[in-house]
Design a protein around this motif. Structure first.
Motif, short mmCIF file in Angstrom:
data_model
loop_
_atom_site.label_atom_id
_atom_site.label_comp_id
_atom_site.label_asym_id
_atom_site.label_seq_id
_atom_site.Cartn_x
_atom_site.Cartn_y
_atom_site.Cartn_z
N TYR A 117 0.84 -1.21 0.00
CA TYR A 117 0.00 0.00 0.00
C TYR A 117 0.87 1.25 0.00
CZ TYR A 117 -3.08 3.69 1.65
OH TYR A 117 -3.76 4.87 1.77
N LYS A 121 0.90 3.97 -2.84
CA LYS A 121 0.36 5.29 -2.51
C LYS A 121 1.43 6.36 -2.49
CE LYS A 121 -3.11 7.82 -0.78
NZ LYS A 121 -4.39 8.04 -1.49
N PRO A 196 -4.31 1.82 -5.04
CA PRO A 196 -3.88 1.65 -3.65
C PRO A 196 -4.94 1.02 -2.76
CG PRO A 196 -3.22 3.81 -4.49
CD PRO A 196 -4.09 3.20 -5.53
#
Length: 482
Positions: A117, A121, A196
């Motif tokens: 993630y 991101k 994400p």
């Protein structure tokens, strides 16, 4: 005290406990909790939340990143440390117990999802690499405990079906992961990594493994469905445990199965790279969704072969080996031919509405069955030689260690040869050929009955001689074997 009987199957004497007396003295909720199938299901849920989610991320192709290089490096580090942890895992797990090893491993599962993630991101690649190191240690503890449990919990004549349940749970995780991914990445023409938010869903599922780890019982408190007892040995000192694992690593059982262990998961790095290079994001998502379906059929089919009551254990081992090898040879020939074709004529990024999608996807579809079949078969075979639960932990640790070495090499190799998965396919196929002769030698020495069952039968006979017609029950009033 409870009376026991002896079930005779193909010359095997399998001691069994008077389950009627057990049911009349133990509350229903305790019987359900202690049941071997319940414990296997609790373990399978953890496999679904942890390793299966990891496989689902790999099924995105390079972790769903625009380039698979960083993912391959992180995964190579992960499996290198996992191999070291598994090498020392036998003494560790036998000391702290299966339950606490599973708890430690479950704590490490969400780290991978959070790292992907953060990478997706914020472009944070150092955490992705660090997560490989942390996950390698934590997952190593979990893998050793898992391997010992899956080879120990099942009744002798149901090991194939129990192992199929475990393998299917891991593949169902990829199915769910694929559904999550497809729901968020179904728009045509999208390039690069997955969204994400996809990793948030993976992270939540990975975190759910922990409470189920706390529900795992010590082996001596488990009651198998057929009434047979799990044979355990006394706790050894750390020094003696290390001596035992060294002995295990140099045993004929491990040496003859070493190449098979290294090969059994070697394919995953090449196929992750194959997906990342040749398929669009939504095509990868669809692939990760539908690829586990055939595995359910294949694994229970192999379980049926390995549990056949008409054949003794050695014959079942031989039949299972030839079934697994023939299926894998067919898939690897297909995959090599397909990649060689792509090397001559680059198809670009294949989408699911492309005419070449079915023929290019089907080898991946089938390897998601033949690969797990290879692992399920190997655990069944290892459990056929065990004398007690601790032996299963040590054998499982050795197998996991060598398997992780193979995965580390595979991902490390693919980080350097990402432009050509054909190298990985050919190396994997060659490993299968090299592993076959030692495996045939090992399979031909498979005992007709599990040594642990023989020992348990001898203990029952000895108890009868001492106590007349009764013996110790599998569990006492506190849940432990006397």
């Amino acid at each position: 005290m409870t009376d026991t009987t002896e079930e005779i199957v193909l010359g095997e004497v399998i001691p069994s406990t008077d389950m009627e007396a057990y049911r009349s003295t133990v509350p229903l909720w305790q019987r359900v909790w202690r049941h071997s199938l319940t414990q296997m299901m609790l373990l399978s849920v953890q496999a679904f939340c942890g390793p299966a989610m990891s496989d689902a991320i790999a099924g995105l192709g390079g972790g769903g990143l625009a380039t698979p290089t960083v993912s391959n490096i992180s995964t190579a580090i992960r499996y290198a440390l996992l191999a070291i942890t598994c090498g020392l895992g036998g003494p560790i797990v036998n000391k702290i117990g299966v339950k606490w090893a599973l708890v430690i491993g479950s704590l490490s599962f969400p780290i991978q999802g959070s790292a992907y993630y953060c990478n997706s991101k914020f472009g944070n690649q150092w955490y992705l690499i660090l997560s490989g190191a942390i996950g390698g240690v934590g997952t190593g503890c979990w893998y050793v405990a898992e391997a010992g449990a899956i080879m120990t919990l099942a009744p002798s004549r149901s090991r194939g079906k129990y192992l199929a349940l475990w393998i299917v749970s891991r593949n169902l995780g990829q199915l769910v992961g694929g559904a999550i991914n497809l729901s968020k990445n179904h728009v045509k023409g999208v390039s690069g990594g997955v969204t994400p938010d996809t990793y948030i869903a993976f992270l939540i599922i990975e975190a759910l493994a922990l409470p189920f780890a706390f529900l795992i019982l010590p082996f001596e408190r488990v009651v198998r469905s057929d009434g047979t007892r799990i044979v355990t040995s006394e706790t050894l000192s750390t020094k003696h445990e290390i001596q035992r694992i060294v002995k295990t690593m140099t045993s004929k059982l491990v040496l003859l199965s070493a190449l098979w262990a290294m090969w059994s998961f070697f394919y995953s790095g090449s196929w992750s790279t194959y997906l990342a290079i040749h398929f669009t994001v939504r095509a990868r998502a669809l692939s990760s969704l539908i690829s586990p379906f055939f595995c359910i059929v294949g694994c229970f089919g192999l379980g049926f072969i390995l549990d056949m009551k008409s054949l003794n254990q050695r014959r079942r081992a031989q039949l299972g080996l030839y079934t697994v090898v023939i299926l894998n040879v067919a898939v690897y020939i297909w995959s090599i031919v397909m990649q060689a074709k792509f090397n001559r004529h680059d198809p670009g990024h294949i989408d699911w509405d492309s005419g070449v999608y079915p023929s290019s996807f089907l080898p991946y579809f089938f390897v998601q069955t033949t690969g797990p079949l290879s692992q399920s078969y190997m655990y069944w075979l290892l459990s056929s030689f065990a004398t007690n639960a601790q032996d299963n932990v040590r054998n499982g640790a050795a197998f996991r260690c060598i398997e992780a070495v193979g995965q580390a090499i595979a991902y490390g190799m693919n980080s350097q040869t990402q432009a050509d998965p054909l190298v990985g396919f050919c190396v994997t196929f060659g490993l299968l050929g090299a592993a076959l002769i030692p495996m045939i030698l090992l399979v031909n020495t498979t005992p007709d009955q599990i040594p642990a069952d023989v020992i348990d039968g001898e203990l029952d006979v000895a108890d009868k001689k001492l106590e007349g017609t009764s013996i110790e029950p599998p569990v006492d009033s506190k849940g432990g074997r006397r």
